[in-house]
Design an enzyme around this catalytic site. Structure first.
Site, PDB file in Angstrom:
ATOM      1  N   GLY A  46      47.087  -6.384  22.236  1.00  0.00           N
ATOM      2  CA  GLY A  46      45.852  -6.585  21.487  1.00  0.00           C
ATOM      3  C   GLY A  46      45.794  -5.843  20.165  1.00  0.00           C
ATOM      4  O   GLY A  46      44.820  -5.973  19.429  1.00  0.00           O
ATOM      5  N   HIS A  47      46.804  -5.080  19.813  1.00  0.00           N
ATOM      6  CA  HIS A  47      46.761  -4.260  18.584  1.00  0.00           C
ATOM      7  C   HIS A  47      48.066  -4.365  17.821  1.00  0.00           C
ATOM      8  O   HIS A  47      48.892  -3.479  17.872  1.00  0.00           O
ATOM      9  CB  HIS A  47      46.520  -2.796  18.958  1.00  0.00           C
ATOM     10  CG  HIS A  47      46.039  -1.945  17.819  1.00  0.00           C
ATOM     11  ND1 HIS A  47      46.886  -1.314  16.938  1.00  0.00           N
ATOM     12  CD2 HIS A  47      44.798  -1.628  17.420  1.00  0.00           C
ATOM     13  CE1 HIS A  47      46.188  -0.614  16.064  1.00  0.00           C
ATOM     14  NE2 HIS A  47      44.913  -0.787  16.341  1.00  0.00           N
ATOM     15  N   PHE A  48      48.296  -5.258  17.076  1.00  0.00           N
ATOM     16  CA  PHE A  48      47.664  -6.554  16.899  1.00  0.00           C
ATOM     17  C   PHE A  48      48.695  -7.593  17.309  1.00  0.00           C
ATOM     18  O   PHE A  48      49.866  -7.398  16.988  1.00  0.00           O
ATOM     19  CB  PHE A  48      47.241  -6.746  15.446  1.00  0.00           C
ATOM     20  CG  PHE A  48      46.315  -5.643  14.968  1.00  0.00           C
ATOM     21  CD1 PHE A  48      44.962  -5.690  15.268  1.00  0.00           C
ATOM     22  CD2 PHE A  48      46.790  -4.573  14.248  1.00  0.00           C
ATOM     23  CE1 PHE A  48      44.101  -4.699  14.815  1.00  0.00           C
ATOM     24  CE2 PHE A  48      45.931  -3.563  13.800  1.00  0.00           C
ATOM     25  CZ  PHE A  48      44.591  -3.623  14.079  1.00  0.00           C
TER      26      PHE A  48
END
Length: 142
Positions: A46-48
């Protein structure tokens, strides 16, 4: 110091154990350790997703874990104690840390007053500064 000794000294476990090996330790003075940054790290989902970057807060956490290792190697502390982060000053981020990087964690004990420890901490990749901070921690009985 290998991962087995690190796990004896730190309560952290996957996915939050962020120190892979200690290269050098001088109790009461300094410690050098590494974190191998892999694409398999859970935070990269999720990052990124399209541009994976290690979150700065996790770089600081890796440095904080290194300070705990140095404090453990320095002090006579009960096995029933845990080191807690109590302060962070002068935090700066200079470059991104990405999959494939090897993060060199360097911490130096600046001072100790009663139960508060203050460290100068730096994280670098290939000799280039990635992040730095002054980290304060304390030991507490569980």
């Amino acid at each position: 110091m290998d991962i087995n000794r690190i796990m004896e000294l730190l309560p952290h476990r996957y996915p939050f154990l962020l120190v892979d090996r200690v290269l050098e330790s001088q109790p009461g003075e300094r410690l050098r350790a590494i974190k191998n940054v892999s694409m398999n790290e859970p935070f990269f989902q999720g990052h990124f997703p399209s541009v994976p970057v290690m979150p700065g807060v996790l770089i600081i956490e890796a440095l904080a874990q290194a300070t705990c290792l140095l404090a453990n190697e320095t002090a006579e502390v009960s096995n029933h104690a845990i080191y807690l982060l109590v302060g962070l000053d002068k935090a700066r981020f200079k470059r991104q840390v990405v999959p494939g990087d090897q993060l060199l964690l360097e911490v130096e004990l600046l001072k100790r007053r009663r139960d508060i420890w203050v460290f100068n901490a730096k994280a670098s990749v290939d000799g280039k500064l990635a992040a730095s901070a002054e980290i304060m921690c304390t030991a507490r009985e569980l």
